[in-house]
Scaffold this motif. Structure first.
Motif, PDB file in Angstrom:
ATOM      1  N   ILE A   1       0.843  -1.202   0.000  1.00  0.00           N
ATOM      2  CA  ILE A   1       0.000   0.000   0.000  1.00  0.00           C
ATOM      3  C   ILE A   1       0.876   1.248   0.000  1.00  0.00           C
ATOM      4  O   ILE A   1       0.681   2.169  -0.793  1.00  0.00           O
ATOM      5  N   ILE A   2       1.874   1.250   0.890  1.00  0.00           N
ATOM      6  CA  ILE A   2       2.760   2.418   1.013  1.00  0.00           C
ATOM      7  C   ILE A   2       3.458   2.732  -0.309  1.00  0.00           C
ATOM      8  O   ILE A   2       3.602   3.885  -0.697  1.00  0.00           O
ATOM      9  N   ARG A   3       3.899   1.670  -0.989  1.00  0.00           N
ATOM     10  CA  ARG A   3       4.623   1.871  -2.251  1.00  0.00           C
ATOM     11  C   ARG A   3       3.740   2.420  -3.355  1.00  0.00           C
ATOM     12  O   ARG A   3       4.211   3.036  -4.303  1.00  0.00           O
ATOM     13  N   ASN A   4       2.432   2.193  -3.235  1.00  0.00           N
ATOM     14  CA  ASN A   4       1.561   2.462  -4.377  1.00  0.00           C
ATOM     15  C   ASN A   4       0.505   3.553  -4.180  1.00  0.00           C
ATOM     16  O   ASN A   4      -0.104   3.996  -5.141  1.00  0.00           O
ATOM     17  N   VAL A   5       0.283   3.929  -2.940  1.00  0.00           N
ATOM     18  CA  VAL A   5      -0.749   4.930  -2.681  1.00  0.00           C
ATOM     19  C   VAL A   5      -0.113   6.091  -1.900  1.00  0.00           C
ATOM     20  O   VAL A   5       0.717   5.865  -1.032  1.00  0.00           O
ATOM     21  N   LYS A   6      -0.501   7.313  -2.257  1.00  0.00           N
ATOM     22  CA  LYS A   6       0.044   8.476  -1.540  1.00  0.00           C
ATOM     23  C   LYS A   6      -0.323   8.334  -0.058  1.00  0.00           C
ATOM     24  O   LYS A   6      -1.490   8.199   0.291  1.00  0.00           O
ATOM     25  N   ILE A   7       0.701   8.403   0.777  1.00  0.00           N
ATOM     26  CA  ILE A   7       0.529   7.985   2.156  1.00  0.00           C
ATOM     27  C   ILE A   7      -0.424   8.886   2.945  1.00  0.00           C
ATOM     28  O   ILE A   7      -1.156   8.424   3.836  1.00  0.00           O
ATOM     29  N   ASP A   8      -0.464  10.171   2.619  1.00  0.00           N
ATOM     30  CA  ASP A   8      -1.397  11.076   3.304  1.00  0.00           C
ATOM     31  C   ASP A   8      -2.856  10.737   3.014  1.00  0.00           C
ATOM     32  O   ASP A   8      -3.755  11.178   3.738  1.00  0.00           O
ATOM     33  N   ASN A   9      -3.070   9.959   1.945  1.00  0.00           N
ATOM     34  CA  ASN A   9      -4.445   9.614   1.572  1.00  0.00           C
ATOM     35  C   ASN A   9      -4.974   8.369   2.273  1.00  0.00           C
ATOM     36  O   ASN A   9      -6.118   7.988   2.063  1.00  0.00           O
ATOM     37  N   VAL A  10      -4.104   7.738   3.063  1.00  0.00           N
ATOM     38  CA  VAL A  10      -4.511   6.502   3.737  1.00  0.00           C
ATOM     39  C   VAL A  10      -4.686   6.751   5.231  1.00  0.00           C
ATOM     40  O   VAL A  10      -3.878   7.438   5.858  1.00  0.00           O
ATOM     41  N   LEU A  11      -5.756   6.226   5.782  1.00  0.00           N
ATOM     42  CA  LEU A  11      -5.980   6.282   7.225  1.00  0.00           C
ATOM     43  C   LEU A  11      -5.992   4.849   7.736  1.00  0.00           C
ATOM     44  O   LEU A  11      -6.798   4.027   7.307  1.00  0.00           O
ATOM     45  N   TRP A  12      -5.051   4.552   8.635  1.00  0.00           N
ATOM     46  CA  TRP A  12      -4.870   3.179   9.128  1.00  0.00           C
ATOM     47  C   TRP A  12      -5.659   2.981  10.415  1.00  0.00           C
ATOM     48  O   TRP A  12      -5.438   3.705  11.385  1.00  0.00           O
TER      49      TRP A  12
END
Lengths: 258, 258, 258
Positions: free
Chosen positions: C192-203
């Protein structure tokens, strides 16, 4: 007690030197702190503002005053002492404690390494001005401290000026005096009991089974710490034999079944 | 409900004889008790003042009145009954219950042994004056009661005057009707269901997976107990199919996927 | 901060696009919600009214207003979206959201199956009117989604109009991005980190060890969700290096021991 029953252990009145309950506040609001002192203030001696929460909690001075007015002794968790020390800010730590109006400080080395002589110097200096409690044991599961070192450090720190020494267990209750399955590390605890005056030790016991174990071993008035706010009343019932786990503990032989 | 959706199970209004939720109060302050009744009072039928907490909680009469005024039925946890009985203080127990203005009492033998005839005599005497609920099962993991004895005791106690019988699980949910891993002891539960009128049984189910299990087995209006105050609203969503765990439970076949 | 210390990571001010904390409210009373915003409102960005609790909580509009006034963004947990969708009530869902005065909605398929194109249509429609967050991952432990599908769905949903995508973990923290023992599913997370802009993900990270893991991997300002109300202040100390678990994380090399 709302009703006088026989065979209930006596609990000393405040200020207590034994039978102490230390509660960990991880960030209660003012209203929640009021709830806590209203319902269980008389059972709480020490109130730890856990780790660095005092730096990020709004209205911290108001909360401290509220606790002090209710007869609790609030203090900053030892991790905050270490946060200042690792940055070389010992004097700033004292200023911060003073600015909050606190009378009690904790000295610990659970997160950073501190040789015991240096730690004892801090204890000695701080004890000129504050009541000091100091904590022995690492927060890290992989740091093994031999039992005789635990005992030696506790003795040194009491000698250096600590009012009580705390046996580390973390909030999670699975390091130090406990094994990773949360059960008591009995060999270590026995060693401490044989060598240190028992009223001078405060055992961190966040989990009910740990509280029960210490009450059965050392009596109703064992010093216990890292108690969650909602568990103060339940702990008090354990101390008094008013819960299933200690139902028979304080009864005379002729009332014990089997 | 804040919105009318189809396929939501109907819940009876208070006073309920089925679909009962029993909450365990381990020492809430007056304000916390107010919070509880304000947000979930309409979903709570029985309010247990857990084990001996009523002896050490300040303002206990005020809290009891608050609960009663809000339409909840507060009562003393069965351990307190046993605390009086082991000391030979049955009459004093009645006086204490009276002094608190309670209308409901619990009779149990989870901490001490009590032969079932004696227990049924207590139930019978108390049921002349109070509504009685009685609990079957030991708090001790090493006490094994055969299934047919569970059933026989439940029947005896209902006959003796119990309004409901409670199936013991402790606050921790790992004894009695549950195995040590918290999963349901299905053989025992099946035996109870086959032999005792289901509305007369209140299942202690402190853990979500246990609540889900009973709702799937016995429907939205199964009687459940030992619910933590903060879990009343979540339990209500489970009963109504408004949470992932029971999302499909009450839907018609044509809406069920796969 | 109540005291200015060096080597404390900077946290952006609200409204934040990174360093977001999402809290799950499972049925707080109005007073408890007030306590929450009073003590930790400045640290909370998103406030999820968990699963179907908003349907059974009294005074829900008052609570929503209270949160909005304090600068939090309340929204209905994704399960409630699915509860409407499985019944074919998409338009009614929008009306319900509108009637509550909410500006944020969550789209998820954790309880029901929804093919990703249909889900993206919902996202697209809703994003015309509301800020949308969407959740990827199943609540069921036995549903396995291949890593590349996770990534593809996250990208699709962001493209369709989601402001953030949430990586599912449940309240219990043992599915989706975590293994059944609660530890991180590192292969999936790396993908996920490699492929999606990290600010757009909420874990979703309900458990402390999970919060620590993400802060150590992705820094103080990682977006974290499903935080319990009482854990907001403790999480803030973890983000700032003010707790044992992240004590050394943000210190310069020369202050790190060993």
């Amino acid at each position: 007690m709302n009703y006088n029953l026989p065979f209930i252990p006596e609990r000393p009145a405040k200020p207590r030197v034994s039978g102490i309950t230390m509660v960990m506040d991880k960030g209660l609001s003012i209203t929640e702190a009021e709830n806590l002192v209203n319902v269980s203030g008389e059972y709480i001696d020490l109130l730890k503002l856990g780790f660095g929460t005092s730096l990020v909690t709004p209205n911290i001075k108001e909360k401290i005053k509220l606790y002090q007015k209710a007869g609790l002794k609030p203090y900053l968790g030892g991790t905050l002492f270490e946060i200042f020390i690792i940055r070389g800010l010992f004097d700033e730590f004292i200023k911060f404690v003073d600015s909050l109006g606190l009378n009690l400080v904790e000295v610990s080395d659970g997160s950073m390494e501190l040789d015991n002589d240096t730690k004892c110097e801090y204890i000695s200096k701080l004890s000129k001005k504050f009541t000091v409690i100091s904590e022995v044991g690492s927060k890290k599961a992989d740091v093994h401290i031999p039992d005789d070192e635990w005992v030696a450090m506790m003795k040194n720190e009491l000698q250096a000026g600590s009012w009580k020494v705390i046996a580390e267990a973390r909030e999670s209750g699975n390091v130090g005096i406990y094994k990773s399955d949360h059960s008591a590390n009995t060999a270590l605890i026995d060693d401490i009991i044989r060598n240190v005056k028992i009223d001078n030790v405060l055992w961190e016991a966040p989990i009910k089974s740990q509280q029960v174990w210490f009450i059965k071993q050392l009596g109703a008035n064992v010093n216990l710490g890292n108690i969650a706010p909602s568990e103060v009343i339940p702990l008090e019932t354990l101390r008094l034999g008013l819960r299933g786990d200690t139902f028979f503990t304080f009864l005379p032989e002729n009332l014990k079944q089997k």
